[in-house]
Scaffold this motif. Structure first.
Motif, short mmCIF file in Angstrom:
data_model
loop_
_atom_site.label_atom_id
_atom_site.label_comp_id
_atom_site.label_asym_id
_atom_site.label_seq_id
_atom_site.Cartn_x
_atom_site.Cartn_y
_atom_site.Cartn_z
N HIS A 13 17.71 43.77 17.74
CA HIS A 13 18.88 43.02 17.30
C HIS A 13 19.41 42.11 18.40
CE1 HIS A 13 21.92 45.37 19.54
NE2 HIS A 13 21.06 46.36 19.39
N ARG A 14 20.04 41.06 17.94
CA ARG A 14 20.85 40.15 18.72
C ARG A 14 22.06 39.85 17.86
NH1 ARG A 14 19.65 37.38 22.83
NH2 ARG A 14 20.71 35.54 22.06
N PRO A 15 23.08 39.23 18.37
CA PRO A 15 24.27 38.98 17.54
C PRO A 15 23.97 38.23 16.24
CG PRO A 15 24.79 38.60 19.83
CD PRO A 15 23.29 38.83 19.76
N GLU A 16 22.98 37.35 16.27
CA GLU A 16 22.71 36.52 15.09
C GLU A 16 21.63 37.07 14.16
OE1 GLU A 16 20.07 35.06 18.43
OE2 GLU A 16 22.13 35.72 18.30
N LEU A 17 20.96 38.16 14.55
CA LEU A 17 19.83 38.65 13.75
C LEU A 17 19.56 40.12 14.04
CD1 LEU A 17 17.51 37.66 11.84
CD2 LEU A 17 16.17 37.27 13.91
N ARG A 72 26.71 44.96 12.67
CA ARG A 72 27.36 45.73 13.74
C ARG A 72 27.62 47.16 13.32
NH1 ARG A 72 26.99 43.32 18.16
NH2 ARG A 72 27.27 41.09 18.22
N ASP A 73 27.87 47.39 12.02
CA ASP A 73 28.12 48.76 11.54
C ASP A 73 26.90 49.65 11.74
OD1 ASP A 73 27.05 46.99 9.51
OD2 ASP A 73 27.44 48.51 8.01
N PHE A 74 25.70 49.10 11.79
CA PHE A 74 24.50 49.90 12.02
C PHE A 74 24.36 50.31 13.48
CE2 PHE A 74 21.66 48.34 8.26
CZ PHE A 74 22.60 48.84 7.36
#
Length: 112
Positions: free
Chosen positions: A26-30, A105-107
């Motif tokens: 993950h990254r903030p956009e994906l 983000r919840d994950f």
């Protein structure tokens, strides 16, 4: 943030009976997430503000998106626009590989 995820570092979280997920990268956009299902397990109908693309890596699923149900098998995919109600029923043991944009983000709260 590491650019690689190795199998031995993967953290699986039980989501519901017969259904678990692992955030792979993950990254903030994906975000890339694996969902493992046992036969008969349900990915309950839900919606979220993220765009989702899912790839059926293993198994067979009844996939519902916006009230329309389609049976999908290996090498099939589906896309879910933001806020559409969607869910799956595993007809066999199976594996979905999901991408989300932006990151869910919840994950991340259930990691480590």
């Amino acid at each position: 943030m590491q650019p690689y995820t190795l199998p031995e570092d993967t953290v699986w979280t039980e989501v519901a009976p017969g259904n678990r997920r692992a955030v792979l990268s993950h990254r903030p956009e994906l975000m890339l997430v694996a969902f493992r299902f046992e036969e008969g397990a349900i990915g309950a109908l839900h919606s979220h503000p993220h765009t989702q693309v899912s790839y059926v890596a293993e198994g067979h699923f009844d996939v519902t998106v916006d009230g329309v149900t389609t049976r999908l098998g290996p090498a099939s995919s589906f896309i879910v626009a933001p806020n559409l109600v969607h869910g799956v029923v595993a007809l066999t043991d199976g594996l979905l590989i999901d991408t989300f944009t932006p990151c869910r983000r919840d994950f991340l709260t259930d990691q480590n």
